[in-house]
Write a protein that holds these residues in place. Structure first.
Motif, PDB file in Angstrom:
ATOM      1  N   MET A   1       0.827  -1.201   0.000  1.00 49.06           N
ATOM      2  CA  MET A   1       0.000   0.000   0.000  1.00 49.06           C
ATOM      3  C   MET A   1       0.863   1.254   0.000  1.00 49.06           C
ATOM      4  SD  MET A   1      -2.828   1.392  -0.056  1.00 49.06           S
ATOM      5  CE  MET A   1      -3.575   2.919   0.335  1.00 49.06           C
ATOM      6  N   MET A   2       1.899   1.249   0.809  1.00 45.49           N
ATOM      7  CA  MET A   2       2.743   2.432   0.905  1.00 45.49           C
ATOM      8  C   MET A   2       3.405   2.756  -0.426  1.00 45.49           C
ATOM      9  SD  MET A   2       3.598   4.738   2.789  1.00 45.49           S
ATOM     10  CE  MET A   2       4.721   6.075   2.719  1.00 45.49           C
ATOM     11  N   ARG A   3       3.760   1.726  -1.188  1.00 46.20           N
ATOM     12  CA  ARG A   3       4.439   1.934  -2.468  1.00 46.20           C
ATOM     13  C   ARG A   3       3.581   2.764  -3.415  1.00 46.20           C
ATOM     14  NH1 ARG A   3       6.430  -3.211  -5.864  1.00 46.20           N
ATOM     15  NH2 ARG A   3       4.329  -3.853  -5.362  1.00 46.20           N
ATOM     16  N   ALA A   4       2.261   2.631  -3.330  1.00 42.26           N
ATOM     17  CA  ALA A   4       1.362   3.367  -4.207  1.00 42.26           C
ATOM     18  C   ALA A   4       1.396   4.867  -3.941  1.00 42.26           C
ATOM     19  CB  ALA A   4      -0.063   2.852  -4.037  1.00 42.26           C
ATOM     20  N   TRP A   5       1.809   5.266  -2.744  1.00 37.88           N
ATOM     21  CA  TRP A   5       1.793   6.680  -2.370  1.00 37.88           C
ATOM     22  C   TRP A   5       3.163   7.341  -2.430  1.00 37.88           C
ATOM     23  CZ3 TRP A   5      -2.467   9.352  -2.253  1.00 37.88           C
ATOM     24  CH2 TRP A   5      -3.676   8.676  -2.115  1.00 37.88           C
ATOM     25  N   ILE A   6       4.213   6.603  -2.752  1.00 43.76           N
ATOM     26  CA  ILE A   6       5.560   7.192  -2.750  1.00 43.76           C
ATOM     27  C   ILE A   6       5.662   8.337  -3.755  1.00 43.76           C
ATOM     28  CG2 ILE A   6       7.991   6.763  -3.307  1.00 43.76           C
ATOM     29  CD1 ILE A   6       7.662   4.010  -2.013  1.00 43.76           C
ATOM     30  N   SER A  46      -1.885   9.298  -8.104  1.00 43.05           N
ATOM     31  CA  SER A  46      -2.281   8.618  -6.868  1.00 43.05           C
ATOM     32  C   SER A  46      -3.403   7.626  -7.163  1.00 43.05           C
ATOM     33  CB  SER A  46      -2.761   9.650  -5.854  1.00 43.05           C
ATOM     34  OG  SER A  46      -4.070  10.075  -6.170  1.00 43.05           O
ATOM     35  N   PRO A  47      -3.656   6.722  -6.235  1.00 42.99           N
ATOM     36  CA  PRO A  47      -4.765   5.786  -6.403  1.00 42.99           C
ATOM     37  C   PRO A  47      -6.138   6.449  -6.308  1.00 42.99           C
ATOM     38  CG  PRO A  47      -3.220   4.996  -4.728  1.00 42.99           C
ATOM     39  CD  PRO A  47      -2.814   6.381  -5.094  1.00 42.99           C
ATOM     40  N   LEU A  48      -6.186   7.723  -5.952  1.00 47.44           N
ATOM     41  CA  LEU A  48      -7.464   8.400  -5.716  1.00 47.44           C
ATOM     42  C   LEU A  48      -8.339   8.541  -6.953  1.00 47.44           C
ATOM     43  CD1 LEU A  48      -6.305  11.238  -3.305  1.00 47.44           C
ATOM     44  CD2 LEU A  48      -7.424   9.076  -2.717  1.00 47.44           C
ATOM     45  N   ILE A  49      -7.751   8.631  -8.143  1.00 48.11           N
ATOM     46  CA  ILE A  49      -8.575   8.854  -9.333  1.00 48.11           C
ATOM     47  C   ILE A  49      -9.152   7.570  -9.903  1.00 48.11           C
ATOM     48  CG2 ILE A  49      -7.300  10.929  -9.966  1.00 48.11           C
ATOM     49  CD1 ILE A  49      -6.175   9.239 -12.349  1.00 48.11           C
ATOM     50  N   PHE A  50      -8.744   6.438  -9.336  1.00 49.40           N
ATOM     51  CA  PHE A  50      -9.228   5.159  -9.832  1.00 49.40           C
ATOM     52  C   PHE A  50     -10.385   4.659  -8.978  1.00 49.40           C
ATOM     53  CE2 PHE A  50      -5.007   5.477 -11.511  1.00 49.40           C
ATOM     54  CZ  PHE A  50      -5.144   4.971 -12.793  1.00 49.40           C
ATOM     55  N   PRO A  51     -11.315   3.943  -9.604  1.00 47.71           N
ATOM     56  CA  PRO A  51     -12.369   3.317  -8.804  1.00 47.71           C
ATOM     57  C   PRO A  51     -11.746   2.343  -7.803  1.00 47.71           C
ATOM     58  CG  PRO A  51     -12.934   3.264 -11.129  1.00 47.71           C
ATOM     59  CD  PRO A  51     -11.505   3.736 -11.027  1.00 47.71           C
ATOM     60  N   ARG A  52     -12.485   2.028  -6.776  1.00 44.32           N
ATOM     61  CA  ARG A  52     -11.980   1.152  -5.716  1.00 44.32           C
ATOM     62  C   ARG A  52     -11.548  -0.204  -6.291  1.00 44.32           C
ATOM     63  NH1 ARG A  52     -15.003  -1.541  -0.834  1.00 44.32           N
ATOM     64  NH2 ARG A  52     -13.194  -1.964   0.461  1.00 44.32           N
ATOM     65  N   SER A  53     -10.336  -0.616  -5.917  1.00 47.17           N
ATOM     66  CA  SER A  53      -9.802  -1.886  -6.401  1.00 47.17           C
ATOM     67  C   SER A  53     -10.364  -3.049  -5.591  1.00 47.17           C
ATOM     68  CB  SER A  53      -8.281  -1.902  -6.286  1.00 47.17           C
ATOM     69  OG  SER A  53      -7.718  -1.061  -7.246  1.00 47.17           O
ATOM     70  N   ILE A  54     -10.487  -4.171  -6.278  1.00 46.08           N
ATOM     71  CA  ILE A  54     -10.880  -5.415  -5.627  1.00 46.08           C
ATOM     72  C   ILE A  54      -9.840  -6.467  -5.981  1.00 46.08           C
ATOM     73  CG2 ILE A  54     -13.348  -4.893  -5.581  1.00 46.08           C
ATOM     74  CD1 ILE A  54     -13.701  -6.573  -8.086  1.00 46.08           C
ATOM     75  N   PHE A  72      -6.373  -4.554 -14.900  1.00 52.14           N
ATOM     76  CA  PHE A  72      -5.259  -4.681 -13.974  1.00 52.14           C
ATOM     77  C   PHE A  72      -4.415  -3.421 -14.152  1.00 52.14           C
ATOM     78  CE2 PHE A  72      -6.623  -8.959 -14.921  1.00 52.14           C
ATOM     79  CZ  PHE A  72      -6.669  -9.540 -13.662  1.00 52.14           C
ATOM     80  N   TRP A  73      -4.141  -2.723 -13.065  1.00 56.95           N
ATOM     81  CA  TRP A  73      -3.435  -1.442 -13.112  1.00 56.95           C
ATOM     82  C   TRP A  73      -2.506  -1.333 -11.908  1.00 56.95           C
ATOM     83  CZ3 TRP A  73      -3.953   2.727  -9.605  1.00 56.95           C
ATOM     84  CH2 TRP A  73      -4.835   2.479  -8.549  1.00 56.95           C
ATOM     85  N   ARG A  74      -1.723  -0.244 -11.893  1.00 55.23           N
ATOM     86  CA  ARG A  74      -0.912   0.098 -10.729  1.00 55.23           C
ATOM     87  C   ARG A  74      -0.774   1.616 -10.671  1.00 55.23           C
ATOM     88  NH1 ARG A  74       3.735   1.984 -12.433  1.00 55.23           N
ATOM     89  NH2 ARG A  74       4.636   1.202 -14.339  1.00 55.23           N
ATOM     90  N   PRO A  75      -0.676   2.176  -9.460  1.00 54.31           N
ATOM     91  CA  PRO A  75      -0.491   3.619  -9.319  1.00 54.31           C
ATOM     92  C   PRO A  75       0.813   4.072  -9.975  1.00 54.31           C
ATOM     93  CG  PRO A  75      -1.151   2.648  -7.239  1.00 54.31           C
ATOM     94  CD  PRO A  75      -0.841   1.508  -8.168  1.00 54.31           C
ATOM     95  N   GLY A  76       0.794   5.267 -10.544  1.00 52.80           N
ATOM     96  CA  GLY A  76       1.982   5.836 -11.176  1.00 52.80           C
ATOM     97  C   GLY A  76       2.133   5.460 -12.632  1.00 52.80           C
ATOM     98  N   CYS A  77       1.291   4.583 -13.140  1.00 52.27           N
ATOM     99  CA  CYS A  77       1.369   4.154 -14.537  1.00 52.27           C
ATOM    100  C   CYS A  77       0.652   5.182 -15.415  1.00 52.27           C
ATOM    101  CB  CYS A  77       0.728   2.773 -14.691  1.00 52.27           C
ATOM    102  SG  CYS A  77       0.443   2.302 -16.400  1.00 52.27           S
ATOM    103  N   THR A  78       1.395   5.834 -16.294  1.00 52.48           N
ATOM    104  CA  THR A  78       0.796   6.867 -17.130  1.00 52.48           C
ATOM    105  C   THR A  78      -0.225   6.292 -18.110  1.00 52.48           C
ATOM    106  OG1 THR A  78       2.656   6.731 -18.648  1.00 52.48           O
ATOM    107  CG2 THR A  78       2.753   8.424 -16.970  1.00 52.48           C
ATOM    108  N   TYR A  79      -0.005   5.078 -18.562  1.00 52.83           N
ATOM    109  CA  TYR A  79      -0.965   4.460 -19.478  1.00 52.83           C
ATOM    110  C   TYR A  79      -2.263   4.116 -18.755  1.00 52.83           C
ATOM    111  CZ  TYR A  79       3.089   4.245 -22.474  1.00 52.83           C
ATOM    112  OH  TYR A  79       4.187   4.576 -23.217  1.00 52.83           O
ATOM    113  N   ASP A  98      -5.668  -3.480  -8.519  1.00 51.49           N
ATOM    114  CA  ASP A  98      -4.363  -2.860  -8.314  1.00 51.49           C
ATOM    115  C   ASP A  98      -3.354  -3.988  -8.082  1.00 51.49           C
ATOM    116  OD1 ASP A  98      -2.072  -1.584  -7.415  1.00 51.49           O
ATOM    117  OD2 ASP A  98      -3.106  -0.323  -5.951  1.00 51.49           O
ATOM    118  N   ILE A  99      -2.436  -4.188  -9.032  1.00 54.24           N
ATOM    119  CA  ILE A  99      -1.508  -5.315  -8.933  1.00 54.24           C
ATOM    120  C   ILE A  99      -0.482  -5.124  -7.815  1.00 54.24           C
ATOM    121  CG2 ILE A  99      -1.827  -5.962 -11.341  1.00 54.24           C
ATOM    122  CD1 ILE A  99       1.038  -4.847 -11.852  1.00 54.24           C
ATOM    123  N   TRP A 100      -0.308  -3.920  -7.309  1.00 54.70           N
ATOM    124  CA  TRP A 100       0.599  -3.714  -6.193  1.00 54.70           C
ATOM    125  C   TRP A 100      -0.043  -4.124  -4.872  1.00 54.70           C
ATOM    126  CZ3 TRP A 100       3.411   1.592  -7.090  1.00 54.70           C
ATOM    127  CH2 TRP A 100       4.386   1.420  -8.084  1.00 54.70           C
TER     128      TRP A 100
END
Length: 145
Positions: A1-6, A46-54, A72-79, A98-100
């Protein structure tokens, strides 16, 4: 979780430092513009703009029931950000993983992409599609698809 906010935290801290420097130089307008730009960029990464991950397994179960694609996505991915923004409100109709945060999701992405965690990977009817065009993804949501 922390990695998504770095990255977002680093962007906010960097923007704050630059803005502080501009304030000390007597440029409050430039400081405000810099801070707003860095805050906006941090928000986009940040993960904030994405719908809630399951979880991946739950997403696949739901997809089998309702036929909606799994992203399947991860925070910080421009695509991933590009896909999310181009989908607009339609993005909430997809199942996001969120794969992270989900090791099973990361394993599925690696299996689909020759061992690489290439995202976004969209699962439609059990078939993976790596970095698909957002318009194509939107078409997969239509009732006739």
């Amino acid at each position: 979780m922390m990695r998504a906010w770095i990255l977002p935290v680093l962007l906010v801290l960097s923007g704050s430092a630059l803005a502080t420097g501009q304030i000390f130089k007597g440029n409050p307008g430039t400081a405000a513009a810099l801070l707003l730009a860095f805050l906006a960029f941090a928000g986009l990464n940040s993960p904030l703009i994405f719908p809630r991950s399951i979880g991946a397994r739950e997403a696949q179960r739901r997809s089998a029931v309702d036929g909606r694609p799994v992203v399947f996505w991860r925070p910080g991915c421009t695509y991933c950000v590009r896909l999310r923004i181009r989908l607009g409100r339609s993005a909430r109709r997809l199942h996001w993983v969120d794969i992270w945060r989900d090791p099973a999701g990361a394993a599925m992405v690696r299996a689909a992409n020759d061992g690489n965690e290439t995202v976004p990977t969209v699962l439609v009817a059990g078939r993976p599609h790596t970095n698909p065009d957002p318009e194509w993804v939107r078409e997969q949501l239509s009732p006739s698809a």
